[in-house]
Design an enzyme around this catalytic site. Structure first.
Site, PDB file in Angstrom:
ATOM      1  N   ALA A   1       0.843  -1.208   0.000  1.00  0.00           N
ATOM      2  CA  ALA A   1       0.000   0.000   0.000  1.00  0.00           C
ATOM      3  C   ALA A   1       0.877   1.256   0.000  1.00  0.00           C
ATOM      4  O   ALA A   1       1.093   1.859  -1.064  1.00  0.00           O
ATOM      5  CB  ALA A   1      -0.949  -0.035   1.184  1.00  0.00           C
ATOM      6  N   ARG A   2       1.368   1.631   1.165  1.00  0.00           N
ATOM      7  CA  ARG A   2       2.247   2.792   1.282  1.00  0.00           C
ATOM      8  C   ARG A   2       3.223   2.577   2.439  1.00  0.00           C
ATOM      9  O   ARG A   2       2.837   2.081   3.507  1.00  0.00           O
ATOM     10  CB  ARG A   2       1.451   4.072   1.543  1.00  0.00           C
ATOM     11  CG  ARG A   2       0.749   4.660   0.328  1.00  0.00           C
ATOM     12  CD  ARG A   2       1.748   5.217  -0.698  1.00  0.00           C
ATOM     13  NE  ARG A   2       1.117   5.872  -1.826  1.00  0.00           N
ATOM     14  CZ  ARG A   2       0.797   5.293  -2.990  1.00  0.00           C
ATOM     15  NH1 ARG A   2       1.060   4.005  -3.173  1.00  0.00           N
ATOM     16  NH2 ARG A   2       0.263   5.981  -3.967  1.00  0.00           N
TER      17      ARG A   2
ATOM     18  N   GLU B   1      11.181   6.614  -0.834  1.00  0.00           N
ATOM     19  CA  GLU B   1      11.140   6.091  -2.214  1.00  0.00           C
ATOM     20  C   GLU B   1      11.529   7.193  -3.189  1.00  0.00           C
ATOM     21  O   GLU B   1      11.068   8.326  -3.017  1.00  0.00           O
ATOM     22  CB  GLU B   1       9.736   5.602  -2.558  1.00  0.00           C
ATOM     23  CG  GLU B   1       9.302   4.403  -1.754  1.00  0.00           C
ATOM     24  CD  GLU B   1       7.955   3.858  -2.209  1.00  0.00           C
ATOM     25  OE1 GLU B   1       7.458   4.299  -3.264  1.00  0.00           O
ATOM     26  OE2 GLU B   1       7.412   2.998  -1.525  1.00  0.00           O
TER      27      GLU B   1
ATOM     28  N   HIS C   1       8.379  -0.774  -5.454  1.00  0.00           N
ATOM     29  CA  HIS C   1       7.084  -0.127  -5.735  1.00  0.00           C
ATOM     30  C   HIS C   1       6.625  -0.407  -7.179  1.00  0.00           C
ATOM     31  O   HIS C   1       6.488   0.506  -7.996  1.00  0.00           O
ATOM     32  CB  HIS C   1       7.148   1.385  -5.487  1.00  0.00           C
ATOM     33  CG  HIS C   1       5.794   1.996  -5.287  1.00  0.00           C
ATOM     34  ND1 HIS C   1       5.534   2.950  -4.323  1.00  0.00           N
ATOM     35  CD2 HIS C   1       4.609   1.783  -5.917  1.00  0.00           C
ATOM     36  CE1 HIS C   1       4.253   3.299  -4.387  1.00  0.00           C
ATOM     37  NE2 HIS C   1       3.665   2.605  -5.347  1.00  0.00           N
TER      38      HIS C   1
END
Ligand code: DGY
Length: 320
Positions: free
Chosen positions: A239-240, A269, A287
């Site tokens: 997700a994050r 990131e 990611h």
């Protein structure tokens, strides 16, 4: 031709997306594919009617305050919008859209890959074979954790969470979930609802995050939460990164509280967390949850659909 809206595409999108965008808009697209910083965003806002950014471009309150009045819509090429200060954009009257639905399958695939790879020690096994260090076999060698029949806790039972549940059911997993609202039975499909995250955690042999990063969820997987999981649980995050206290995650791995983790998202990131690299039971990807050809096309088209609707005077389907 000149009355076509001017659209700034911040990153290199799929060829099909760029072709369609060039057909319908005056497109500005730099050849160098890199994240655009605040000054560049503010500067470019003077030249464009619309921006099609990715999650790599941050529209903070400060940036939004400095955007030129010319920009009318931010049509994100992402489902996540934690890079946008939505309240600030709304206050400026700038329309914001995202790309839900179209990346759910691809993201659930990556979550399954991470769950299986973490549970069955993929990083370690790959390294052994790849380096020629595989010189031993025994029934006690590289024993992992079985997914089939285990309990999967899903945090956030939206589109991606439900796509993950559908795949996990194929592995005979027992699905538990926590969501802001309980789902109707046809969406729940026998999954057990937990009103609180703290009630979900103790029954999650595997835990997979599928909720957005908001001020309320930032850092929610902290030391206390990892401690509530069954010992030897496997943690998955597609997700994050912001949802996780990475020091607490590392401590849980080092103590054995977590048997393994599978991560596609990090607080920082690009780059990730270098302290994770020493642990082969952390299976990491950069990611790429939605990075398939079909999904990139679908995301680009969805963003363009939203722009088309807006410039046709209609309400875009994915207006937030
Ligand atoms: C999303 O759509 O939010 C993905 O993380 C890619 O940006």
């Amino acid at each position: 031709m000149t009355d076509r809206p001017v659209l700034w595409i911040t990153r290199r999108l799929s060829d099909a997306t760029l072709e369609r965008a060039a057909r319908d808009y005056e497109v500005i697209l730099d050849s160098d594919d890199r994240p655009r910083g605040p000054e560049e965003i503010v500067e470019m806002s003077r030249r464009v009617d619309a921006i099609l950014p990715c999650h790599s471009e941050v529209f903070s309150a400060d940036v939004v305050a400095r955007l030129d009045d010319r920009v009318k819509i931010i049509a994100n090429h992402s489902v996540g919008v934690d890079h946008c200060d939505l309240a600030a954009l709304k206050a400026r009257g700038i329309v914001v859209t995202n790309t839900p639905d179209v990346l759910s399958d691809a993201t659930a695939e990556i979550a399954m890959l991470l769950m299986l790879g973490a549970a069955r020690r993929a990083v370690e096994g790959d390294r052994l074979v790849r380096t020629g260090a595989w010189d031993f076999w025994s029934p006690s060698f590289m024993v992992g954790k079985q997914v089939s029949g285990a309990r999967l806790g899903i945090v956030g039972m939206g589109r991606v969470g439900r796509a993950m549940a559908a795949r996990a059911r194929g592995f005979g997993m027992e699905i538990h979930y926590h969501n802001r609202r309980r789902l109707p039975p046809e969406q729940e499909q026998g999954a057990t609802f937990h009103e609180s995250l703290d009630s979900l955690l103790p029954v999650s042999d595997f835990l997979s995050l599928h909720c957005p990063a908001t001020p309320q969820t930032t850092g929610m997987m902290n030391a206390a939460r990892f401690a509530r999981l069954p010992r030897g649980a496997v943690f998955v995050n597609t997700a994050r990164g912001a949802l996780v206290d990475e020091e607490a995650l590392l401590a849980a791995i080092e103590s054995g509280q977590l048997a393994a983790a599978g991560l596609d998202c990090f607080v920082t990131e690009p780059g990730g967390n270098p302290t994770f690299a020493a642990h082969e039971n952390i299976f990491m990807l950069p990611h790429i949850g939605s990075a398939t050809t079909a999904t990139r096309d679908a995301m680009g088209f969805r963003a363009l659909d939203n722009l088309d609707a807006f410039f046709a005077g209609k309400t875009p389907k994915d207006m937030l």
